[in-house]
Write a protein that holds these residues in place. Structure first.
Motif, short mmCIF file in Angstrom:
data_model
loop_
_atom_site.label_atom_id
_atom_site.label_comp_id
_atom_site.label_asym_id
_atom_site.label_seq_id
_atom_site.Cartn_x
_atom_site.Cartn_y
_atom_site.Cartn_z
N PHE A 167 27.38 -66.24 20.86
CA PHE A 167 26.22 -66.81 21.53
C PHE A 167 26.63 -67.58 22.78
O PHE A 167 27.82 -67.86 22.99
CB PHE A 167 25.46 -67.74 20.56
N GLN A 168 25.64 -67.92 23.58
CA GLN A 168 25.83 -68.76 24.76
C GLN A 168 24.48 -69.32 25.16
O GLN A 168 23.44 -68.75 24.80
CB GLN A 168 26.45 -67.98 25.92
N PRO A 169 24.45 -70.41 25.93
CA PRO A 169 23.16 -70.89 26.44
C PRO A 169 22.67 -69.98 27.57
O PRO A 169 23.45 -69.25 28.18
CB PRO A 169 23.49 -72.29 26.97
N SER A 170 21.38 -70.02 27.82
CA SER A 170 20.83 -69.29 28.97
C SER A 170 21.29 -69.96 30.25
O SER A 170 21.79 -71.10 30.24
CB SER A 170 19.31 -69.26 28.90
N LEU A 171 21.10 -69.27 31.38
CA LEU A 171 21.55 -69.79 32.66
C LEU A 171 20.35 -70.14 33.55
O LEU A 171 19.34 -69.43 33.55
CB LEU A 171 22.42 -68.76 33.37
N SER A 172 20.49 -71.23 34.28
CA SER A 172 19.41 -71.68 35.17
C SER A 172 19.10 -70.61 36.21
O SER A 172 19.96 -69.80 36.58
CB SER A 172 19.82 -72.98 35.87
N LEU A 173 17.88 -70.63 36.71
CA LEU A 173 17.44 -69.59 37.64
C LEU A 173 18.14 -69.66 38.99
O LEU A 173 18.09 -68.70 39.77
CB LEU A 173 15.92 -69.68 37.84
N ASP A 174 18.79 -70.80 39.29
CA ASP A 174 19.55 -70.90 40.54
C ASP A 174 21.04 -70.66 40.33
O ASP A 174 21.85 -70.91 41.23
CB ASP A 174 19.31 -72.27 41.20
N SER A 175 21.41 -70.17 39.16
CA SER A 175 22.82 -69.90 38.88
C SER A 175 23.26 -68.58 39.50
O SER A 175 22.44 -67.70 39.78
CB SER A 175 23.05 -69.82 37.36
N TYR A 176 24.58 -68.47 39.71
CA TYR A 176 25.16 -67.18 40.10
C TYR A 176 25.31 -66.37 38.82
O TYR A 176 26.07 -66.74 37.92
CB TYR A 176 26.51 -67.39 40.79
N VAL A 177 24.60 -65.27 38.72
CA VAL A 177 24.52 -64.50 37.48
C VAL A 177 24.76 -63.02 37.76
O VAL A 177 24.18 -62.45 38.68
CB VAL A 177 23.14 -64.69 36.81
N ASN A 178 25.62 -62.41 36.94
CA ASN A 178 25.89 -60.98 37.06
C ASN A 178 24.99 -60.15 36.16
O ASN A 178 24.78 -58.96 36.42
CB ASN A 178 27.35 -60.69 36.70
N PRO A 180 21.29 -60.07 34.36
CA PRO A 180 19.96 -60.70 34.39
C PRO A 180 19.45 -61.19 33.04
O PRO A 180 18.67 -62.15 32.98
CB PRO A 180 19.06 -59.61 34.96
N HIS A 181 19.87 -60.58 31.94
CA HIS A 181 19.34 -61.00 30.64
C HIS A 181 19.82 -62.40 30.25
O HIS A 181 19.31 -62.99 29.30
CB HIS A 181 19.70 -59.99 29.55
N LEU A 182 20.80 -62.93 31.01
CA LEU A 182 21.30 -64.28 30.73
C LEU A 182 20.43 -65.37 31.36
O LEU A 182 20.54 -66.54 30.99
CB LEU A 182 22.74 -64.43 31.23
N PHE A 183 19.58 -65.01 32.32
CA PHE A 183 18.68 -65.99 32.94
C PHE A 183 17.76 -66.61 31.88
O PHE A 183 17.32 -65.94 30.94
CB PHE A 183 17.82 -65.34 34.02
#
Length: 285
Positions: A167-178, A180-183
């Motif tokens: 598991f992991q926490p979700s990522l903020s919408l202003d994060s650098y993300v590879n 998209p399902h992690l947003f």
């Protein structure tokens, strides 16, 4: 350094170590390494001292220390974890520059390692060899992830409640993300998934023991998340993104340009792993 020679201080530290005065050994080693950070004898003695302290702490407080969270750090950069409450887990700090950088924290740490490394994969390899295997949860957080201690405490509670193995926490919408399902998605406590990213994976003891052999597949860390996520999902273990919590990833990915000691770059390592484990058509959710 108090006017004493390095030789005298080393003898003094060794004497204290023999007598079990580990906090005094730590004090002497840190004093010397602050001014002379590359003295190997003091580095080794400090590492062994901290291991002894950790063993004592864990043996005397097993019920209080059931999880271990490793946080990567580097000099001249504040640790981005906000200490807003008491950690309900062991803390391991890993200075991946090898410069013996140790920030002042408001709560004690259980493990500390300083070793120059090339990437997250190598860090996880080293930790998997050095750390005990009996913690209920393990987490490996990159140096540019913003979280609070209360976030981690709550995440471990949620993981135990829902019997999560990865598991992991979700990522903020202003994060650098590879991926998209992690947003972050509003309206969810957790959302089951088949993929957790290597920059911030959290494992149950089962998930960790089943995954750690794959840490050796990549120096950079690129690709190992595809393997351990796929293997745990294939074994019908529960994987989830915890949307009740939001972490921040505030720096763009730069490792893409690295040339590693195996003459590969992270993209090459990723493609090699995908080919090896037949994951080229892996569809994450």
């Amino acid at each position: 350094m108090t006017g004493k020679t390095v030789k005298v201080l080393f003898q003094e530290a060794n004497d204290n170590f023999t007598q079990g005065n580990y906090h005094q050994v730590e004090k002497i080693c840190r004093l010397v390494l602050t001014e002379k950070p590359h003295i190997i004898e003091f580095q080794k003695l400090l590492e062994e001292t901290r291991n002894r302290l950790c063993q004592l702490t864990y043996r005397e407080n097993k019920s209080q220390f059931s999880a271990l969270i490793a946080i990567n750090i580097q000099p001249n950069q504040p640790i981005p974890i906000y200490f807003d409450t008491i950690p309900k887990f062991n803390i391991c700090l890993f200075d991946f520059t090898g410069e013996n950088y140790l920030p002042n924290l408001p709560y004690p740490i259980t493990y500390y390692f300083s070793q120059k490394t090339e990437g997250k994969g190598e860090i996880m390899q080293i930790l998997s060899e050095k750390l005990p295997q009996n913690f209920s949860y393990y987490g490996f957080i990159d140096h540019d992830i913003f979280l609070s201690i209360s976030d981690i405490n709550k995440m471990l509670f949620i993981a135990e409640t829902f019997n999560l193995d990865l598991f992991q926490p979700s990522l903020s919408l202003d994060s650098y993300v590879n991926f998209p399902h992690l947003f972050h998605k509003t309206g969810y406590l957790i959302k089951e998934s088949n993929f957790v990213e290597v920059m911030m994976p959290f494992f149950s003891n089962y998930g960790y023991l089943k995954s750690k052999e794959f840490f050796y597949e990549s120096i950079s860390g690129w690709g190992i998340d595809f393997v351990f996520s796929h293997k745990l999902f294939e074994a019908k273990r529960k994987i989830a993104i915890i949307h009740d919590l939001i972490a921040g990833h505030k720096k763009p990915v730069t490792s893409i340009h690295w040339v590693l000691s195996n003459d590969m770059n992270p993209h090459h390592e990723l493609h090699k792993i995908k080919n090896k484990y037949r994951l080229n058509n892996f569809e994450m959710f």
